[in-house]
Design an enzyme around this catalytic site. Structure first.
Site, PDB file in Angstrom:
ATOM      1  N   ARG A 136      12.026  27.209 -20.421  1.00 48.66           N
ATOM      2  CA  ARG A 136      11.857  26.389 -21.506  1.00 48.66           C
ATOM      3  C   ARG A 136      12.582  26.566 -22.668  1.00 48.66           C
ATOM      4  O   ARG A 136      12.774  27.482 -23.072  1.00 48.66           O
ATOM      5  CB  ARG A 136      10.273  26.296 -21.743  1.00 48.66           C
ATOM      6  CG  ARG A 136       9.267  26.266 -20.510  1.00 48.66           C
ATOM      7  CD  ARG A 136       9.034  24.704 -20.208  1.00 48.66           C
ATOM      8  NE  ARG A 136       7.933  24.583 -18.978  1.00 48.66           N
ATOM      9  CZ  ARG A 136       7.161  23.430 -19.018  1.00 48.66           C
ATOM     10  NH1 ARG A 136       7.337  22.761 -19.919  1.00 48.66           N
ATOM     11  NH2 ARG A 136       6.502  23.310 -18.123  1.00 48.66           N
TER      12      ARG A 136
ATOM     13  N   GLU B 172       2.498  15.148 -25.904  1.00 54.30           N
ATOM     14  CA  GLU B 172       1.429  16.179 -25.840  1.00 54.30           C
ATOM     15  C   GLU B 172       0.180  15.664 -26.467  1.00 54.30           C
ATOM     16  O   GLU B 172      -0.111  14.508 -26.687  1.00 54.30           O
ATOM     17  CB  GLU B 172       2.007  17.227 -26.519  1.00 54.30           C
ATOM     18  CG  GLU B 172       3.350  17.962 -25.904  1.00 54.30           C
ATOM     19  CD  GLU B 172       3.975  19.141 -26.683  1.00 54.30           C
ATOM     20  OE1 GLU B 172       3.254  19.957 -27.094  1.00 54.30           O
ATOM     21  OE2 GLU B 172       5.164  19.191 -26.807  1.00 54.30           O
TER      22      GLU B 172
END
Length: 269
Positions: free
Chosen positions: A259, A3
């Site tokens: 998720r 990320e």
């Protein structure tokens, strides 16, 4: 998947190692990792100087003196290593860029890629990305304007690259914990004070993770002591069943919009 903090750490280290250097060799071991024929890629990349290295969202941009750019997205499982042939990790390398005796190895690019793109194609590729959350010009007013009218869950909104760029599973959970907000809360029910706290938590968590060196599993070079320093310092991510560092309650793991999500059952509301 790496990320924003992981990619920012890579950008900083790449700039130190190869910024301003000339690519002396190109090796392509997996044609699907690039977007043109290997001979075309080699022709347009070899002997080019890396004039600058930039991060946008979860991408790394290697700008070449020809005006073209190498656009890297590591996706799931991708990583990089820089060093000599003797230092190379015992992993399959999909693409290799050489800088004399040192090499930049791209590993695990089964879903990821390194594409050669023009300035126009680069702009088109990145056009739909949301704002950079750590941009000095990204104000609270800008954030509140983005939030206005959104009804999605906090978790799914934070990882939406059209909303804000660079945040994924790990840091969305860390941000929600820091903001004391449940990841299942919807954006339209957040008060002004909660919006302010969320904005501050986004910037705090991402900057803190960069300071630690992100959470990449592998070092970038042989004596690298920075990369991956955030691992073990998470507040909730991958800490299911452990005690919350703030209130001591149990950290819970659930699925939100398919998720995995980690949060505190007591101090997040």
């Amino acid at each position: 998947m790496p990320e924003l903090p992981e990619m920012e750490t890579y950008k900083l280290l790449l700039t130190q190692k190869i910024g301003g250097k000339t690519i002396t060799g190109v090796t392509i071991n997996r044609d699907k990792s690039i977007n043109v024929k290997p001979e075309v890629f080699q022709q347009h990349v070899q002997n080019q100087k890396v004039t600058s290295i930039e991060r946008r969202a979860k991408y790394i941009l290697f700008h070449l003196n020809s005006g073209s750019t190498l656009l890297l997205h590591l996706m799931l499982g991708g990583w990089m290593f820089y060093g000599t042939a003797d230092e190379k990790p015992d992993h399959t390398v999909q693409v290799q860029l050489s800088f004399g005796d040192d090499h930049l190895y791209f590993i695990g690019l089964r879903l990821g890629y390194l594409h050669l793109v023009s300035a126009e194609a680069l702009q088109e590729e990145l056009n739909d990305l949301g704002p950079e959350p750590l941009d000095v010009n990204f104000s609270l007013n800008d954030f509140q304007a983005l939030v206005k009218g959104r009804r999605g869950k906090l978790k799914t909104t934070l990882i939406d690259q059209d909303f804000l760029s660079g945040i994924g599973n790990r840091y969305s959970d860390e941000i929600a914990w820091h903001a004391r907000l449940l990841p299942t809360r919807t954006m339209d029910e957040l008060s002004s004070d909660e919006q302010l706290q969320l904005y501050q938590s986004i910037r705090f968590i991402l900057q803190q993770a960069i300071t630690y060196g992100g959470a990449a599993d592998e070092p970038f070079f042989q004596e690298d002591t920075k990369t991956g320093g955030y691992i073990g310092n998470e507040y909730v991510y991958n800490r299911e069943g452990e005690a919350c560092k703030r209130c001591g309650a149990e950290i819970r793991k659930d699925e939100i919009s398919s998720r995995k999500s980690f949060y505190c059952t007591q101090c997040q509301q």
